[in-house]
Design a protein around this motif. Structure first.
Motif, PDB file in Angstrom:
ATOM      1  N   ALA A  91      17.541  10.791   5.199  1.00  0.00           N
ATOM      2  CA  ALA A  91      17.416  12.242   5.065  1.00  0.00           C
ATOM      3  C   ALA A  91      16.071  12.769   5.521  1.00  0.00           C
ATOM      4  O   ALA A  91      15.974  13.890   6.035  1.00  0.00           O
ATOM      5  N   ALA A  92      15.003  11.971   5.322  1.00  0.00           N
ATOM      6  CA  ALA A  92      13.647  12.481   5.558  1.00  0.00           C
ATOM      7  C   ALA A  92      12.883  11.717   6.626  1.00  0.00           C
ATOM      8  O   ALA A  92      11.717  12.026   6.882  1.00  0.00           O
ATOM      9  N   LEU A  93      13.504  10.733   7.257  1.00  0.00           N
ATOM     10  CA  LEU A  93      12.832   9.902   8.260  1.00  0.00           C
ATOM     11  C   LEU A  93      11.524   9.332   7.716  1.00  0.00           C
ATOM     12  O   LEU A  93      10.530   9.197   8.436  1.00  0.00           O
ATOM     13  N   ALA A  94      11.544   8.991   6.428  1.00  0.00           N
ATOM     14  CA  ALA A  94      10.329   8.549   5.748  1.00  0.00           C
ATOM     15  C   ALA A  94      10.175   7.035   5.832  1.00  0.00           C
ATOM     16  O   ALA A  94      11.158   6.284   5.925  1.00  0.00           O
ATOM     17  N   TRP A  95       8.934   6.592   5.786  1.00  0.00           N
ATOM     18  CA  TRP A  95       8.633   5.170   5.667  1.00  0.00           C
ATOM     19  C   TRP A  95       8.923   4.791   4.218  1.00  0.00           C
ATOM     20  O   TRP A  95       8.180   5.155   3.307  1.00  0.00           O
ATOM     21  N   ALA A  96      10.017   4.049   4.024  1.00  0.00           N
ATOM     22  CA  ALA A  96      10.437   3.706   2.669  1.00  0.00           C
ATOM     23  C   ALA A  96      10.931   2.274   2.632  1.00  0.00           C
ATOM     24  O   ALA A  96      11.620   1.809   3.546  1.00  0.00           O
ATOM     25  N   GLU A  97      10.569   1.566   1.564  1.00  0.00           N
ATOM     26  CA  GLU A  97      10.946   0.171   1.386  1.00  0.00           C
ATOM     27  C   GLU A  97      11.477  -0.032  -0.024  1.00  0.00           C
ATOM     28  O   GLU A  97      11.294   0.832  -0.894  1.00  0.00           O
ATOM     29  N   ALA A  98      12.136  -1.165  -0.259  1.00  0.00           N
ATOM     30  CA  ALA A  98      12.675  -1.468  -1.580  1.00  0.00           C
ATOM     31  C   ALA A  98      12.603  -2.973  -1.818  1.00  0.00           C
ATOM     32  O   ALA A  98      12.825  -3.763  -0.894  1.00  0.00           O
ATOM     33  N   TYR A  99      12.321  -3.347  -3.068  1.00  0.00           N
ATOM     34  CA  TYR A  99      12.172  -4.752  -3.427  1.00  0.00           C
ATOM     35  C   TYR A  99      12.601  -4.982  -4.871  1.00  0.00           C
ATOM     36  O   TYR A  99      12.515  -4.067  -5.711  1.00  0.00           O
ATOM     37  N   PRO A 100      13.000  -6.229  -5.219  1.00  0.00           N
ATOM     38  CA  PRO A 100      13.031  -6.603  -6.635  1.00  0.00           C
ATOM     39  C   PRO A 100      11.613  -6.478  -7.184  1.00  0.00           C
ATOM     40  O   PRO A 100      10.645  -6.874  -6.515  1.00  0.00           O
ATOM     41  N   ALA A 101      11.493  -5.940  -8.369  1.00  0.00           N
ATOM     42  CA  ALA A 101      10.165  -5.591  -8.880  1.00  0.00           C
ATOM     43  C   ALA A 101       9.207  -6.769  -8.926  1.00  0.00           C
ATOM     44  O   ALA A 101       8.023  -6.640  -8.574  1.00  0.00           O
ATOM     45  N   MET A 102       9.679  -7.941  -9.340  1.00  0.00           N
ATOM     46  CA  MET A 102       8.782  -9.086  -9.444  1.00  0.00           C
ATOM     47  C   MET A 102       8.328  -9.579  -8.071  1.00  0.00           C
ATOM     48  O   MET A 102       7.314 -10.278  -7.962  1.00  0.00           O
ATOM     49  N   ALA A 120      13.504  17.235  -0.524  1.00  0.00           N
ATOM     50  CA  ALA A 120      12.224  17.948  -0.522  1.00  0.00           C
ATOM     51  C   ALA A 120      11.320  17.464   0.609  1.00  0.00           C
ATOM     52  O   ALA A 120      10.647  18.270   1.277  1.00  0.00           O
ATOM     53  N   VAL A 121      11.282  16.162   0.835  1.00  0.00           N
ATOM     54  CA  VAL A 121      10.446  15.635   1.915  1.00  0.00           C
ATOM     55  C   VAL A 121      11.012  16.074   3.266  1.00  0.00           C
ATOM     56  O   VAL A 121      10.263  16.443   4.182  1.00  0.00           O
ATOM     57  N   ALA A 122      12.340  16.063   3.388  1.00  0.00           N
ATOM     58  CA  ALA A 122      12.957  16.544   4.631  1.00  0.00           C
ATOM     59  C   ALA A 122      12.564  17.994   4.903  1.00  0.00           C
ATOM     60  O   ALA A 122      12.190  18.352   6.027  1.00  0.00           O
ATOM     61  N   ALA A 123      12.622  18.824   3.871  1.00  0.00           N
ATOM     62  CA  ALA A 123      12.262  20.235   4.039  1.00  0.00           C
ATOM     63  C   ALA A 123      10.800  20.380   4.443  1.00  0.00           C
ATOM     64  O   ALA A 123      10.454  21.204   5.301  1.00  0.00           O
ATOM     65  N   SER A 124       9.925  19.573   3.842  1.00  0.00           N
ATOM     66  CA  SER A 124       8.498  19.663   4.166  1.00  0.00           C
ATOM     67  C   SER A 124       8.214  19.252   5.608  1.00  0.00           C
ATOM     68  O   SER A 124       7.197  19.639   6.176  1.00  0.00           O
ATOM     69  N   ARG A 125       9.132  18.487   6.195  1.00  0.00           N
ATOM     70  CA  ARG A 125       8.950  18.019   7.573  1.00  0.00           C
ATOM     71  C   ARG A 125       9.811  18.796   8.567  1.00  0.00           C
ATOM     72  O   ARG A 125       9.898  18.417   9.737  1.00  0.00           O
ATOM     73  N   GLY A 126      10.470  19.849   8.077  1.00  0.00           N
ATOM     74  CA  GLY A 126      11.288  20.673   8.955  1.00  0.00           C
ATOM     75  C   GLY A 126      12.568  20.009   9.410  1.00  0.00           C
ATOM     76  O   GLY A 126      13.100  20.339  10.480  1.00  0.00           O
TER      77      GLY A 126
END
Length: 293
Positions: free
Chosen positions: A202-213, A270-276
């Motif tokens: 949605a926002a073309l953001a640099w985003a990652e995900a991991y198991p917390a440990m 919200a991030v998408a909106a902030s980036r147009g």
């Protein structure tokens, strides 16, 4: 208001309806003791990860999750459950066709008037949670709610927490962050994966995900001022302090983890909106991936 904004705000009502309908779909969904695989693509794959961890953790039987294209055909399962909003995704239909007549299959879908009707043995239809947006929000969380309710794991607080997630302001300063990391444990690892995908879609953001440990095993090195780390569920001891020590913004998941995902949906918009950007029409994406033969 974009379609995705309208759809994400309807999630509490969709969850209530799905939970109330869970007994109706009982025979189509896995029975205790069955060996089960749950499959999907994209968002549906991450919901499959969450559902599989919940079911196996509840002692109801071995449960695996796979991207539909990566299903291990050498393994035997009593039932395969496919999550498919559109009912038209090529990899899902190909897998269901391959399993036809050999393994019991169920498809959870928003649109029964599609090829999935004949590809799967049985359907659980959540047409009230269908979406116009390319980006999935309410169908994915409603499908997971159906499975949580079927397992007896849909908590009373989930719907109330989702309403809270829609009403409360987003954490101060998070929209301005340049990088986002989402963490989970157990069944919420799938939610963390989905949170990262939402930010990318949605926002073309640099985003990652991991198991917390696993976050300490390398990824924490990207944490610094201007980045955010969001925990879905309970955090391991000491991790919040370690992340804050890097200068990064730490977001603790105080709500039901599925409701925390609703907060991430709002953040993505919200991030998408902030980036147009228009989150309804992410670049290079379509509502369903349909491949030519």
């Amino acid at each position: 208001m974009t379609h995705v904004e309208d759809e994400l705000t309807s999630q509490p009502e969709c969850w209530e309806r799905a939970a109330s309908q869970a007994p109706r779909f009982g025979e189509a969904l896995p029975a205790p003791g069955e060996r089960v695989a749950i499959v999907g693509c994209g968002t549906s794959y991450f919901m499959a990860q969450a559902a599989a961890a919940l079911r196996e953790g509840a002692g109801q039987g071995e449960t695996d999750a796979f991207a539909a294209s990566e299903f291990p055909h050498g393994r035997r399962y009593d039932r395969v459950v496919a999550l498919t909003r559109s009912g038209t995704t090529t990899e899902v239909l190909d897998l269901l066709g391959h399993l036809k007549g050999g393994t019991a299959t169920t498809a959870i879908t928003a649109d029964p008037d599609t090829p999935v009707r004949t590809a799967a043995d049985t359907l659980a239809v959540l047409d009230f949670a269908d979406e116009r947006s390319v980006v999935q929000t309410r169908f994915a969380t409603t499908a997971l709610t159906l499975l949580r309710a079927h397992l007896g794991l849909h908590p009373d607080r989930a719907v109330a927490d989702a309403r809270t997630a829609l009403a409360e302001p987003l954490p101060e300063g998070i929209v301005e962050c340049g990088q986002f990391t989402f963490l989970g444990r157990g069944w919420t690892v799938g939610l963390a994966n989905e949170a990262g995908l939402k930010m990318r879609e949605a926002a073309l953001a640099w985003a990652e995900a991991y198991p917390a440990m696993e976050y300490r095993h390398g990824p924490v090195s990207i944490s610094t001022k201007g980045t955010a780390t969001w925990m879905l569920g309970d955090a391991p001891d000491g991790l919040a302090e370690q992340v804050r020590g890097t200068g990064a913004l730490w977001i603790a998941g105080a709500l039901d983890p599925l409701a925390e995902l609703v907060r991430v949906h709002r953040l993505a918009v919200a991030v998408a909106a902030s980036r147009g950007l228009d989150p309804d029409t992410p670049r290079h994406l379509t509502r369903s991936v349909i491949l030519e033969p």
